[in-house]
Design an enzyme around this catalytic site. Structure first.
Site, PDB file in Angstrom:
ATOM      1  CB  SER A 119     -11.657  45.822  16.810  1.00  0.00           C
ATOM      2  OG  SER A 119     -11.936  45.918  15.436  1.00  0.00           O
TER       3      SER A 119
ATOM      4  CG  ASP B  76     -18.215  41.334  14.958  1.00  0.00           C
ATOM      5  OD1 ASP B  76     -18.427  42.400  14.352  1.00  0.00           O
ATOM      6  OD2 ASP B  76     -17.172  41.098  15.574  1.00  0.00           O
TER       7      ASP B  76
ATOM      8  CG  HIS C 202     -16.902  45.087  15.782  1.00  0.00           C
ATOM      9  ND1 HIS C 202     -16.201  43.907  15.570  1.00  0.00           N
ATOM     10  CD2 HIS C 202     -15.975  46.084  15.697  1.00  0.00           C
ATOM     11  CE1 HIS C 202     -14.935  44.178  15.348  1.00  0.00           C
ATOM     12  NE2 HIS C 202     -14.763  45.479  15.437  1.00  0.00           N
TER      13      HIS C 202
END
Length: 274
Positions: free
Chosen positions: A106, A227, A255
């Site tokens: 991320s 996601d 995610h």
């Protein structure tokens, strides 16, 4: 909260102590694992040990993560992704890591990209999981969020942090694995809410798209499906901007697939690392 360093040993040094740096394994390669927003280094606890026989694995906490935040921590010093990238490079210096393979989830994907632009000689490879260069939509780009919806999300975080966590975590991990949802929720709740909100605002308002063509380190983007934070259009766009990069779609949802489907992440990393 980092207590046992994932069964490995802590690393001494001013920055290493601040980041709760831990090392496990040995080998000629060095793998640096960097976590995403709302988690700490324990997010890699089901993944990193599988690489410790071949590599020295470095795990650490990003500034602002976890419950052991120093009283003098000033979130204003981390008002941009660039500050985190500088921190990463300084940490590599202290640990005397001349070259590494970097695994970032991320926001740590963005951190790794900026660090690799600034110091490409420090990175043999970037392996970036569910990352994005910009989360907001504009006329020619689908980032996943409209400005008004994002502002509503941040307002809800500030107004009722515990309630926001309860609603957000099952959306981020739609896997049917309640233990993964509970782990993520517990990690988010361990953060100081005011710090969490400010860091989230910084991340969601970041835009590094214009910098991507300046990345000249071999890069692999690993992306799960469905996601909530990164739409497939953003992943495809990002991979197109970095010459020679690879976009790998994995059979996992949400995610945080390293929490919900660690075996899938281990397989994807093994295939691209060795």
């Amino acid at each position: 909260m980092v207590q046992d360093c994932l069964g490995s040993h802590a690393v001494k040094g001013q920055r290493a102590s601040r980041h709760q740096v831990c090392c496990q394994g040995s080998g000629q390669d060095t793998l640096v694992f960097s976590h995403g927003f709302g988690t700490d280094q324990h997010a890699w606890s089901a993944v990193a040990p599988h690489f410790a026989e071949r590599a020295r694995c470095i795990l650490f906490d990003l500034p602002g993560a976890g419950p052991l935040l120093p009283e003098d921590f000033d979130v204003r010093l981390y008002a941009s992704i660039a500050s985190y990238a500088d921190d990463l490079l300084d940490l590599l210096d202290e640990l005397e890591i001349k070259k590494c393979r970097y695994v970032g989830h991320s926001v740590s994907g963005m951190i790794g990209l900026l660090a690799a632009i600034e110091a490409p000689h420090r990175f043999d490879q970037l392996l970036l999981l569910n990352t994005s260069p910009r989360y907001l939509n504009d006329e020619a780009y689908i980032g996943g969020f409209e400005a008004a919806a994002l502002e509503h999300l941040l307002t809800e975080m500030a107004r009722n942090y515990h309630g926001w966590v309860a609603g957000f975590t099952p959306q981020a991990i739609p896997s049917g694995r309640p233990e993964a949802v509970d782990d993520f929720a517990g990690s988010l709740l361990s953060m100081r809410p005011e710090v969490s909100v400010q860091i989230a605002r910084m991340i969601f308002q970041t835009d590094i798209r214009v910098l991507l063509p300046h990345v000249h380190v071999p890069t692999v983007f690993i992306q799960s499906r469905d996601d909530i934070a990164v739409p497939p259009e953003a992943s495809r766009w990002m991979a197109q901007q970095i010459e020679g990069s690879e976009l790998v779609w994995i059979d996992a949802q949400g995610h945080l697939p390293h929490l919900s489907a660690p075996d899938t992440i281990i397989k994807a990393l093994h295939e691209r690392l060795y």
